[in-house]
Design a protein around this motif. Structure first.
Motif, PDB file in Angstrom:
ATOM      1  N   PHE A  18       4.850  34.551  42.579  1.00 57.75           N
ATOM      2  CA  PHE A  18       5.493  35.490  41.387  1.00 57.75           C
ATOM      3  C   PHE A  18       4.718  36.985  41.354  1.00 57.75           C
ATOM      4  O   PHE A  18       5.049  37.606  40.443  1.00 57.75           O
ATOM      5  N   GLN A  19       3.833  37.178  42.236  1.00 58.27           N
ATOM      6  CA  GLN A  19       3.342  38.720  42.481  1.00 58.27           C
ATOM      7  C   GLN A  19       4.544  39.501  42.833  1.00 58.27           C
ATOM      8  O   GLN A  19       4.470  40.563  42.906  1.00 58.27           O
ATOM      9  N   ILE A  20       5.559  38.729  43.420  1.00 58.15           N
ATOM     10  CA  ILE A  20       6.733  39.534  44.217  1.00 58.15           C
ATOM     11  C   ILE A  20       7.796  39.568  42.928  1.00 58.15           C
ATOM     12  O   ILE A  20       8.414  38.344  42.590  1.00 58.15           O
ATOM     13  N   LYS A  21       7.978  40.793  42.387  1.00 61.32           N
ATOM     14  CA  LYS A  21       8.924  40.937  41.325  1.00 61.32           C
ATOM     15  C   LYS A  21      10.348  41.147  42.046  1.00 61.32           C
ATOM     16  O   LYS A  21      10.370  42.096  42.817  1.00 61.32           O
ATOM     17  N   ASP A  71       3.122  26.232  43.933  1.00 59.90           N
ATOM     18  CA  ASP A  71       3.554  26.158  45.301  1.00 59.90           C
ATOM     19  C   ASP A  71       3.985  24.610  45.374  1.00 59.90           C
ATOM     20  O   ASP A  71       4.963  24.249  46.162  1.00 59.90           O
ATOM     21  N   CYS A  99       6.932  35.594  51.227  1.00 58.23           N
ATOM     22  CA  CYS A  99       5.664  34.980  51.443  1.00 58.23           C
ATOM     23  C   CYS A  99       5.446  34.589  52.777  1.00 58.23           C
ATOM     24  O   CYS A  99       4.320  34.989  53.268  1.00 58.23           O
ATOM     25  N   ARG A 125      11.602  34.993  47.523  1.00 55.39           N
ATOM     26  CA  ARG A 125      10.138  35.179  47.427  1.00 55.39           C
ATOM     27  C   ARG A 125       9.511  34.114  48.462  1.00 55.39           C
ATOM     28  O   ARG A 125       8.443  34.586  49.070  1.00 55.39           O
ATOM     29  N   ILE A 128       1.698  35.784  52.416  1.00 49.90           N
ATOM     30  CA  ILE A 128       1.140  35.651  51.064  1.00 49.90           C
ATOM     31  C   ILE A 128       1.199  34.045  50.575  1.00 49.90           C
ATOM     32  O   ILE A 128       2.263  33.374  51.149  1.00 49.90           O
ATOM     33  N   LYS A 129       0.155  33.544  50.126  1.00 48.23           N
ATOM     34  CA  LYS A 129       0.356  32.152  49.678  1.00 48.23           C
ATOM     35  C   LYS A 129       1.235  31.902  48.810  1.00 48.23           C
ATOM     36  O   LYS A 129       1.544  32.828  47.867  1.00 48.23           O
ATOM     37  N   ASP A 172       1.090  32.329  44.939  1.00 49.61           N
ATOM     38  CA  ASP A 172       1.263  33.664  44.455  1.00 49.61           C
ATOM     39  C   ASP A 172       2.376  34.349  44.626  1.00 49.61           C
ATOM     40  O   ASP A 172       2.529  35.511  44.327  1.00 49.61           O
TER      41      ASP A 172
END
Length: 183
Positions: free
Chosen positions: A165-168, A108, A154, A150, A159-160, A163
């Motif tokens: 890259f948890q979103i594909k 971040d 977020c 993303r 979403i932090k 994080d």
């Protein structure tokens, strides 16, 4: 409705690299992906079409929007990777292993040399997105990049950024958002 679309596939996509502000063209598959969305969106009337100013997005938007005016903004440009822009992951891992590791631990806030962080990207992209989306009367299309999508998601989903890259996100992937945006 708000439509967030990642640009189509790009030339030389096979090499995993930091593209960011590097201005690359769509490959033939990327053009086909944009034409697919043109057909899929044919019954929709977009009030506005917004695009990153980088050609992979503007070309995607042009193929979809027909004669509709496209509003380009650098606020929707991909994260600027500075000196890493255009370099392969392997090249950066070899030349700047410690910096590559730092980035992985601080996604971040880490700024590449001469570049920006995802926090910086969020600070320019989210306000632009919200400003455009709050004037919504009908459908609006944003054609932008995975990193920008993303940071917007977020924000919307709580979403932090660390994080993100948890979103594909795949090339030409679409996200549809209800217009009742959180502040």
């Amino acid at each position: 409705m708000i439509f967030l679309l990642r640009h189509g596939r790009i030339k030389d996509h096979e090499t995993k690299r930091f593209i960011g502000a590097t201005d690359v063209e769509l490959d033939p598959m990327g053009i086909d992906q944009a034409l697919y969305w043109k057909k899929a969106f044919s019954s929709l009337n977009f009030e506005a079409v917004h695009s990153s100013s980088l050609q992979r997005c503007t070309r995607t938007a042009e193929l979809i929007a027909n004669d509709k005016k496209i509003i380009t903004s650098p606020a929707l440009n991909e994260i600027h990777m500075g000196k890493w822009d255009g370099c392969s992951f392997d090249q950066i891992k070899q030349q700047s292993a410690k910096e590559f590791e730092k980035r992985g631990k601080n996604l971040d806030t880490y700024k590449t040399p001469g570049g920006e962080s995802f926090h910086d990207t969020s600070c320019r992209a989210v306000p632009y997105f919200k400003d455009c989306a709050t004037t919504l009367k009908n459908n609006i299309l944003f054609v932008t990049h995975a990193g920008v999508i993303r940071v917007i998601l977020c924000h919307l989903l709580g979403i932090k950024l660390a994080d993100l890259f948890q979103i594909k996100i795949s090339y030409a992937q679409l996200f549809v958002i209800q217009p009742d945006l959180p502040s």
